[in-house]
Scaffold this active site. Structure first.
Site, PDB file in Angstrom:
ATOM      1  N   GLU A 225       0.816  -1.221   0.000  1.00  6.96           N
ATOM      2  CA  GLU A 225       0.000   0.000   0.000  1.00  6.96           C
ATOM      3  C   GLU A 225       0.851   1.274   0.000  1.00  6.96           C
ATOM      4  OE1 GLU A 225      -2.912  -0.449   3.184  1.00  6.96           O
ATOM      5  OE2 GLU A 225      -4.187  -1.601   1.829  1.00  6.96           O
TER       6      GLU A 225
ATOM      7  N   GLU B  99      -6.819  -7.972  -0.883  1.00 11.64           N
ATOM      8  CA  GLU B  99      -7.161  -7.916   0.540  1.00 11.64           C
ATOM      9  C   GLU B  99      -8.585  -7.405   0.710  1.00 11.64           C
ATOM     10  OE1 GLU B  99      -4.466  -5.877   3.137  1.00 11.64           O
ATOM     11  OE2 GLU B  99      -2.769  -6.308   1.837  1.00 11.64           O
TER      12      GLU B  99
HETATM   13  C1  GLA Z   1      -4.493  -3.060   4.483  1.00 14.33           C
HETATM   14  C2  GLA Z   1      -3.071  -3.512   4.723  1.00 14.33           C
HETATM   15  C3  GLA Z   1      -3.004  -4.722   5.611  1.00 14.33           C
HETATM   16  C4  GLA Z   1      -3.894  -4.562   6.823  1.00 14.33           C
HETATM   17  C5  GLA Z   1      -5.289  -4.217   6.379  1.00 14.33           C
HETATM   18  C6  GLA Z   1      -6.241  -4.016   7.531  1.00 14.33           C
HETATM   19  O1  GLA Z   1      -5.101  -3.894   3.541  1.00 14.33           O
HETATM   20  O2  GLA Z   1      -2.400  -3.802   3.518  1.00 14.33           O
HETATM   21  O3  GLA Z   1      -1.676  -4.891   6.018  1.00 14.33           O
HETATM   22  O4  GLA Z   1      -3.408  -3.566   7.673  1.00 14.33           O
HETATM   23  O5  GLA Z   1      -5.271  -3.023   5.618  1.00 14.33           O
HETATM   24  O6  GLA Z   1      -7.540  -3.768   7.078  1.00 14.33           O
END
Ligand code: GLA
Ligand code: GLA
Length: 681
Positions: free
Chosen positions: A161, A318
């Protein structure tokens, strides 16, 4: 922006081998080898075929500078591979170990206020820091040495991210370099930033700084360029690692995870460099509108995967199987809804549906984040549901393979326009491009019209209808593109406060929307945000009467037909909605934020006039329908059962039942309909 990508492997190759991707982030450094063994067994039981491993493992892989301890990761990878799980192997550079910041404080990011951020969380790195970059390359090189040719590694996952901006002195140096590349001369920069105003003229490159906290409002063109620079700088961090990986093994796709409509990076410029478009999406089950936003985000991701040689697809890398850890109030999300969200992504073209995270943490910040294996363990409804869903996805895989979503409507969305329109010191901070995009998208979603989200300079020729809600910044190329699109026969709808600024964020002079007035057959003199205290209406035979909100404009029709008129001060009697025939095409202009009903009628009229038909006519409220190739996904977001008219004969692939003209769909359930004997007429 599209680009040819003939050479790189991606989702088509992965899913041909593995089927629909199902699994999650696996953070094994939290667990003992006994639990690893249990995890491998459980993954196999659930039909998991992909685990994202190592995303936050840097401190476990390099406990002190230069001392690598990678054996445990190899054990985990081998163990999972033995259980049929492919690996999405991460480079762990999103969360450096404490030793990095401790020994080299200038690897830590600095905020616009000048605060140097500490460790103890994650994302604590300055993307310009030579030490951070060097240490990142070393750990990536170590991982490549060990796993570059490992047969279980199916994807590389660079960082996590990408998004942290930094305002430190090292970033100031990089910012200057970026500006020198863009402008070449200080004169050009001074012109682009309009520095004649407020005595901001630069006489030496060294005087230029990031838009740090200042006594008063900051130069908007400087801000805009800084946002572009940060996006490019973060992309450079990603690309540095990506090219190391490709050098080591060109056969494995490389990606990083995106975050929906993320403010901090222009994903259009990123997309060509991601072999797999991967999104992290966490719609809030407490927000009824989030079902629409989730569809919009899926459509954005799918559109980011378009190239000149076709569609590359996308995946949900995710999502949450329940609560997240970062929302104030996490309302219950049923197992049915969790499954629905996964199938919804598949319906909108996803080739994978994965989760954060595999096993629920007991310690750390994310200890209350839902996971595929909940704290309660195997003896839980949740776990049983995840196993069933894994099996269901496996069974669905062959039917979905190669089936693509096609959209007939495109919506224009550009990051730099979003940035520029949301700088402070615009006429109203209540007219926000992303909100307008969502508002305009909602009637399309409700009527089952599939939509792509594209750049203003994209090839629009394949779309009968293009919508441009609040396209504030349009470059000369974009203006020409829109004009040519309508001239050639397209239908364009332009929203309020569009075509205002040029590529530098400067206001274009002349009656607005400058460059599009011929196309819309009208022009405007002033923007007139509406007072809270007076009621302005729009009246229209076609759309009916209703309130105008937030915004109005002083427009003059110049050949266009007036479809709706304002009633009330300050725009009494002036046009609010116009339609114009321009060469072979049609252009509409909307000068306000109407109520949902009027906006819905406007957009469905446009769709109808263009001869577009919804995927299914007469959909019940909060029922979503989307076509993926010949398959028809019908999604019931209501708690209660619905009956949906589905003309023709179908087989529901999830229940293996026949559907004849009518589908009864339980609450929070999904049907994946395959036509029998031609199916729908
Ligand atoms: C993002 C991050 C993960 C985690 C999630 C929690 O997707 O990439 O590492 O922290 O949020 O919702
Ligand atoms: C004050 C300042 C001016 C200008 C206006 C804008 O009056 O002195 O320079 O910024 O505000 O309202």
């Amino acid at each position: 922006m599209t680009s040819p990508r003939t050479a790189r492997p991606g989702l088509p190759e992965l899913t041909e081998r593995l089927g629909i991707l199902y699994g999650g982030d696996y953070n094994p450094e939290q667990w003992t080898p006994e639990i690893w063994a249990e995890d491998a067994r459980l993954m196999q039981d659930a039909g998991v075929n992909l685990a994202s491993v190592g995303i936050f493992s840097w401190a476990s892989l390099e406990p002190e500078p230069g001392r690598f301890t990678v054996d445990w990761l190899e054990q985990v990878i081998d163990l999972l591979a033995d259980h049929g799980v492919a690996i999405d192997l991460a480079t762990p550079t999103a969360s450096p170990p404490p030793w990095l910041g401790h020994r080299w404080p200038d690897t830590l990011p600095v905020t616009a206020e000048g605060v140097r951020l500490g460790w103890g969380s994650r994302n604590h790195y300055c993307p310009s820091s030579p030490v951070y970059r060097e240490r990142s390359r070393l750990i990536v090189a170590e991982l490549l040495r060990r796993f570059g040719d490992h047969p279980a590694v199916a994807i590389w996952h660079v960082g996590n991210e990408y998004g942290t901006p930094c305002y430190c002195d090292q970033c100031a140096v990089r910012f200057r370099g970026w500006l020198q590349d863009r402008y070449e001369t200080l004169d050009a920069l001074n012109t682009a930033w309009g520095t004649a105003f407020w005595s901001q003229r630069y006489s030496d490159w060294a005087e230029i700084i990031p838009p740090r906290q200042a006594p008063y409002l900051i130069n908007p063109s400087q801000q805009l360029d800084f946002r572009r620079f940060v996006s490019d700088l973060l992309l450079e961090c990603y690309l540095e690692q990506r090219s190391m990986i490709i050098d080591a093994n060109p056969a494995v796709p490389v990606t990083t995870n995106l975050m929906r409509f993320y403010w901090g990076a222009d994903y259009r410029t990123w997309a060509p460099h991601l072999d797999v478009i991967a999104d992290d999406a966490y719609p809030d089950p407490n927000d009824p509108q989030s079902v629409v936003e989730a569809a919009l985000t899926s459509d954005l991701m799918r559109s980011l995967g378009h190239t000149t040689d076709g569609q590359r697809g996308w995946m949900l890398l995710e999502q949450a199987a329940g609560a997240v850890n970062w929302r104030g109030h996490n309302v219950a999300k049923s197992v049915r809804r969790t499954r629905l969200e996964s199938l919804r992504a598949i319906g909108r073209g996803a080739s994978g549906s994965c989760y954060f995270q595999w096993r629920a943490s007991t310690a750390g910040t994310e200890r209350f984040h839902a996971a595929l294996v909940p704290h309660a363990g195997e003896d839980s409804d949740r776990w049983r549901a995840h196993v069933a869903h894994g099996q269901e996805l496996r069974a669905l895989s062959p039917a979905v393979q190669g089936q693509q979503v096609t959209a007939e409507v495109a919506m224009i969305f550009d990051w730099d326009s979003w940035w520029a329109a949301e700088e402070p010191a615009v006429p109203s901070n209540r007219l926000k491009p992303l909100e307008q995009l969502q508002a305009w998208y909602t009637p399309l979603w409700q009527s089952g019209i599939t939509t792509d989200i594209v750049a203003s300079t994209a090839d629009l020729s394949g779309y009968p209808v293009v919508l441009a809600p609040t396209a504030y910044l349009l470059t000369d190329d974009a203006l020409a593109n829109l004009q040519n699109y309508v001239a050639a026969g397209g239908t364009l709808v332009v929203g309020p406060f569009s075509g205002v600024a040029d590529h530098n964020g400067h206001v274009r002079r002349g009656r607005f929307p400058v460059g599009l007035t011929d196309v819309i057959g009208a022009s405007g003199e002033q923007w007139l945000p509406l007072p809270d205290t007076c009621e302005v209406m729009i009246t229209s035979e076609l759309l009916g009467d209703g309130p105008a909100r937030v915004w109005s404009e002083q427009l003059r029709a110049e050949g266009a037909e007036v479809i709706a008129t304002f009633a009330g001060w300050p725009v009494d009697g002036l046009p609010a909605v116009l339609r114009n025939a321009y060469q072979q095409g049609t252009a509409w202009y909307l000068a306000t934020v109407p109520d949902d009903d009027r906006l819905g009628r406007l957009i469905t009229t446009v769709i109808d006039d263009a001869g577009l038909r919804p995927v299914l006519a007469g959909l019940p409220d909060r029922v979503e329908a989307v076509r993926r190739g010949e398959l028809l996904f019908v999604i019931n977001h209501n708690i209660d059962d619905v009956v949906v008219t589905t003309p023709g004969r179908w087989r529901d692939l999830l229940t293996d039942t026949l559907v004849d003209d009518q589908l009864r769909l339980p609450g929070e359930d999904v049907a994946v309909l395959e036509p029998i004997d031609g199916g729908a007429e």
